[in-house]
Design a protein around this motif. Sequence first.
Motif, PDB file in Angstrom:
ATOM      1  N   GLU A  92       0.866  -1.185   0.000  1.00 44.58           N
ATOM      2  CA  GLU A  92       0.000   0.000   0.000  1.00 44.58           C
ATOM      3  C   GLU A  92       0.900   1.232   0.000  1.00 44.58           C
ATOM      4  OE1 GLU A  92      -2.740   2.522  -0.374  1.00 44.58           O
ATOM      5  OE2 GLU A  92      -3.449   0.448  -0.115  1.00 44.58           O
ATOM      6  N   HIS A 101      -6.898  -0.157   5.969  1.00 46.24           N
ATOM      7  CA  HIS A 101      -6.616  -1.580   6.155  1.00 46.24           C
ATOM      8  C   HIS A 101      -6.422  -1.918   7.631  1.00 46.24           C
ATOM      9  CE1 HIS A 101      -6.427  -2.958   2.031  1.00 46.24           C
ATOM     10  NE2 HIS A 101      -5.679  -1.921   1.699  1.00 46.24           N
ATOM     11  N   GLN A 104      -9.624  -2.256   9.455  1.00 47.07           N
ATOM     12  CA  GLN A 104     -10.356  -3.470   9.105  1.00 47.07           C
ATOM     13  C   GLN A 104      -9.753  -4.718   9.731  1.00 47.07           C
ATOM     14  OE1 GLN A 104     -10.762  -3.704   4.853  1.00 47.07           O
ATOM     15  NE2 GLN A 104     -11.780  -1.727   4.689  1.00 47.07           N
ATOM     16  N   SER A 106      -6.297  -5.572   9.576  1.00 43.46           N
ATOM     17  CA  SER A 106      -5.054  -6.040   8.962  1.00 43.46           C
ATOM     18  C   SER A 106      -3.842  -5.513   9.732  1.00 43.46           C
ATOM     19  CB  SER A 106      -4.976  -5.592   7.498  1.00 43.46           C
ATOM     20  OG  SER A 106      -6.019  -6.172   6.735  1.00 43.46           O
ATOM     21  N   ILE A 119       0.841  -4.866   3.747  1.00 39.06           N
ATOM     22  CA  ILE A 119      -0.434  -5.172   4.415  1.00 39.06           C
ATOM     23  C   ILE A 119      -0.608  -6.679   4.423  1.00 39.06           C
ATOM     24  CG2 ILE A 119      -2.926  -4.827   4.431  1.00 39.06           C
ATOM     25  CD1 ILE A 119      -1.348  -2.294   4.903  1.00 39.06           C
ATOM     26  N   GLN A 121      -3.215  -9.789   6.036  1.00 38.82           N
ATOM     27  CA  GLN A 121      -4.491 -10.066   6.691  1.00 38.82           C
ATOM     28  C   GLN A 121      -4.276 -11.112   7.785  1.00 38.82           C
ATOM     29  OE1 GLN A 121      -7.630 -11.042   3.990  1.00 38.82           O
ATOM     30  NE2 GLN A 121      -7.687  -9.008   3.076  1.00 38.82           N
TER      31      GLN A 121
END
Length: 481
Positions: A92, A101, A104, A106, A119, A121
Amino acid sequence: MGSISNNLGKNEAYLREQFLNCSDIIFRSFIMKDESKLLLIYIDGMVRLQSIEDNVLKPLIFNGLPQGIDKIESLAEMFRCEWLPLTNVKTEETLEGLINHILQGSLGILVDGNVSSLITQVQDYEMRSIEEPQKESALRGSKEGFVENIRTNTSLIRRRIIHPNLKMESFKIGKYTQTEVVLAYMQGVADERVLLEVRTKLNKIDLDGVIDSAYIEEWIENSSFSIFSQIQNTERPDIAVASLLEGKVALITNGTPFALILPITLWSGLQSADDYFERFVFALLTRWIRYVMAFISLAFPAIYVALSTFHPEMIPTNLMIGIATARESSPFPTVVEVFLMMFIFDGLQEAGVHLPNQLGPVVSIIGALVIGQAAVEAGIISTPIIIVISLTGVAAYTIPRYSLMLPFRLIRYLLLFWSGFLGFVGFTFGVIVLLIHLVMLESFGTPYLSPVAPFDGVRIKDLIIRYPFWVRNGQKKKGRD
């Protein structure tokens, strides 16, 4: 500040300013083996800490980056090729994207001297397990219900429809919540005009936040002031799948266990999942019982008031004498008695819904028995009124969809009002106004009374009779028969 700077200190200062007074945002700085500075940013409680330690911290601190290639490319390549347990690794280049991110769930990784971040997850937060639906229980069929996690819900649909024509488009709605909404449909089966209308309305939603699918429902439905819902909500994946195969569209909202189905008709609220899980002979019987009971729940109090007050000649003599005798000591007109008992019954029902599970049924049952019996013994309410309201209340519970029970409850009061003033003339007037409204109502281009009005001889078959599946598909049953 838009793009990520190659100065780690500037990036960290900007991020700390954005996350000021956010105690759950964790900043962890490290120095790798090659003395490069590393910054990890994540939300405590939304990531797998063990995964971060095993797949990020230990390899970077003790081994460092591979030698001979650029740092950011090496960092990304290291995660993609050497430490693959971290899935969906990407870069990113903007701070706004990095912040989004992180919020959310991450993990954001910044390295000093690089103008992009990594990034990964690693979301891991508490969520409810898949359980049997509470509001749409069925005697037979799947016991799985939607949960609050959108990926779990989409997987429940994917497991049942194994075909690439099942499409799922994602939308982010809500200025602050950025709630993900998935538009699910069968390509080549769903109406393209409906899809275009739904996409357009979703893109026009302007809300600060979306907490539940009800926010989406009120925004996109055609007639917001109608008491009838033009969108069906369900917590059963099998119902959502059946609707998709029929050419309908499903909206799945993150954070809620209810999916939205559209377009629908009035008859959708009177159909149960058990209609298609039990043998068609029994389904035919139970469906017609449900239709009759739905009419009783809607019109029985109004019809009783009209007959006993304005048209007693239409009631058999012996029955009318019994009603008149029971009402002899009552101080109120029949319409007032019915209104009072309906109001008390609905109040007890509402109390039972909001009380704890252990107390709700007890309060509803005991309250109805005690109040009803005391009112009759005190001469405030006549005995026939108790019978009328009890039958009306029981009949209402045969309606499978709670979203249809609510407008029926309101219409019951309106029909009672007109019948109490004008008898059957007022009742007929109320029914005509109701039918006019239903005929004019549409759900995303589908008439609300379809296939009755306008009449469709093919589609009405499933409304009246639940045919066997081999008949509905236009095939002959194979076998000895």
